[in-house]
Design a protein around this motif. Sequence first.
Motif, PDB file in Angstrom:
ATOM      1  N   ASP A  75       0.848  -1.196   0.000  1.00 36.00           N
ATOM      2  CA  ASP A  75       0.000   0.000   0.000  1.00 36.00           C
ATOM      3  C   ASP A  75       0.886   1.251   0.000  1.00 36.00           C
ATOM      4  O   ASP A  75       0.999   1.970   0.983  1.00 36.00           O
ATOM      5  N   LEU A  76       1.504   1.506  -1.132  1.00 31.59           N
ATOM      6  CA  LEU A  76       2.512   2.563  -1.233  1.00 31.59           C
ATOM      7  C   LEU A  76       1.975   3.957  -0.916  1.00 31.59           C
ATOM      8  O   LEU A  76       2.687   4.776  -0.345  1.00 31.59           O
ATOM      9  N   ASP A  77       0.738   4.236  -1.290  1.00 30.40           N
ATOM     10  CA  ASP A  77       0.193   5.571  -1.023  1.00 30.40           C
ATOM     11  C   ASP A  77      -0.591   5.647   0.279  1.00 30.40           C
ATOM     12  O   ASP A  77      -1.195   6.675   0.598  1.00 30.40           O
ATOM     13  N   GLU A  86       0.401  -0.203  -7.664  1.00 28.13           N
ATOM     14  CA  GLU A  86       1.207  -0.332  -6.440  1.00 28.13           C
ATOM     15  C   GLU A  86       1.790  -1.734  -6.342  1.00 28.13           C
ATOM     16  O   GLU A  86       2.980  -1.899  -6.059  1.00 28.13           O
ATOM     17  N   MET A  87       0.933  -2.727  -6.561  1.00 28.14           N
ATOM     18  CA  MET A  87       1.426  -4.096  -6.479  1.00 28.14           C
ATOM     19  C   MET A  87       2.490  -4.354  -7.541  1.00 28.14           C
ATOM     20  O   MET A  87       3.503  -5.000  -7.268  1.00 28.14           O
ATOM     21  N   LEU A  88       2.285  -3.828  -8.738  1.00 32.45           N
ATOM     22  CA  LEU A  88       3.258  -4.028  -9.807  1.00 32.45           C
ATOM     23  C   LEU A  88       4.606  -3.411  -9.430  1.00 32.45           C
ATOM     24  O   LEU A  88       5.658  -4.005  -9.683  1.00 32.45           O
ATOM     25  N   ASP A  92       7.566  -5.973  -9.238  1.00 23.89           N
ATOM     26  CA  ASP A  92       8.655  -5.742 -10.179  1.00 23.89           C
ATOM     27  C   ASP A  92       9.982  -5.582  -9.439  1.00 23.89           C
ATOM     28  O   ASP A  92      11.007  -6.142  -9.865  1.00 23.89           O
ATOM     29  N   SER A  93       9.966  -4.870  -8.319  1.00 21.52           N
ATOM     30  CA  SER A  93      11.206  -4.685  -7.556  1.00 21.52           C
ATOM     31  C   SER A  93      11.704  -6.024  -6.998  1.00 21.52           C
ATOM     32  O   SER A  93      12.911  -6.266  -6.941  1.00 21.52           O
ATOM     33  N   ILE A  94      10.777  -6.904  -6.619  1.00 19.23           N
ATOM     34  CA  ILE A  94      11.169  -8.224  -6.112  1.00 19.23           C
ATOM     35  C   ILE A  94      11.761  -9.071  -7.232  1.00 19.23           C
ATOM     36  O   ILE A  94      12.813  -9.698  -7.066  1.00 19.23           O
ATOM     37  N   TYR A  95      11.104  -9.079  -8.390  1.00 19.99           N
ATOM     38  CA  TYR A  95      11.618  -9.856  -9.520  1.00 19.99           C
ATOM     39  C   TYR A  95      12.994  -9.350  -9.948  1.00 19.99           C
ATOM     40  O   TYR A  95      13.867 -10.142 -10.284  1.00 19.99           O
ATOM     41  N   VAL A 115       0.894 -10.028 -10.940  1.00 18.81           N
ATOM     42  CA  VAL A 115      -0.104  -9.077 -10.435  1.00 18.81           C
ATOM     43  C   VAL A 115      -1.491  -9.431 -10.960  1.00 18.81           C
ATOM     44  O   VAL A 115      -2.472  -9.418 -10.199  1.00 18.81           O
ATOM     45  N   GLU A 116      -1.586  -9.755 -12.241  1.00 17.22           N
ATOM     46  CA  GLU A 116      -2.887 -10.142 -12.798  1.00 17.22           C
ATOM     47  C   GLU A 116      -3.446 -11.357 -12.081  1.00 17.22           C
ATOM     48  O   GLU A 116      -4.635 -11.413 -11.758  1.00 17.22           O
TER      49      GLU A 116
END
Length: 156
Positions: A75-77, A86-88, A92-95, A115-116
């Motif tokens: 929940d970045l914001d 947000e999830m992406l 993405d940072s984890i991948y 994410v999908e």
Amino acid sequence: MRDCPKGYISKQEFSAIYKNYFPFGDSTKYASMIFQLIDIDQNNEIDFEEFIQALNVSAKGTVEERLEVSFKLFDLDEDDRISPAEMLAVVDSIYRMVGPTQVLSEDEDTPNKRVEKVFRLMDKDHDGFLSKQEFLDGARNDPMIMNSLNLYAGMV
């Protein structure tokens, strides 16, 4: 004391530590996200107390407590819901961080696919967001999330 003689660690030092643990990928973004999560007073330093609090929840917290922290990470914001964007960003940072060290199933082999899949499984009201409850309920049934929660279990 050896690794942190000043009694706190900066974002740059924290990132450098992550880089040591994930040498085959780029941990910069993920380390920054974790740093923001741990830096409770938002003074751009993680002090010993903040570090111990984070480690305690990671290692000894209940599943519910660890899932709450995971929700905060996504929940970045800080609006009490997780958007696909947000999830992406987090996925993405984890991948990027783990790099080519993990072999993933075809339906999760890219951040977008992951994410999908998560939203398909967790977004019960189909509003395009994950509420905290949707995330908490769905995460309990997601092996990847549950395995990540157990990473530090028993360490402290």
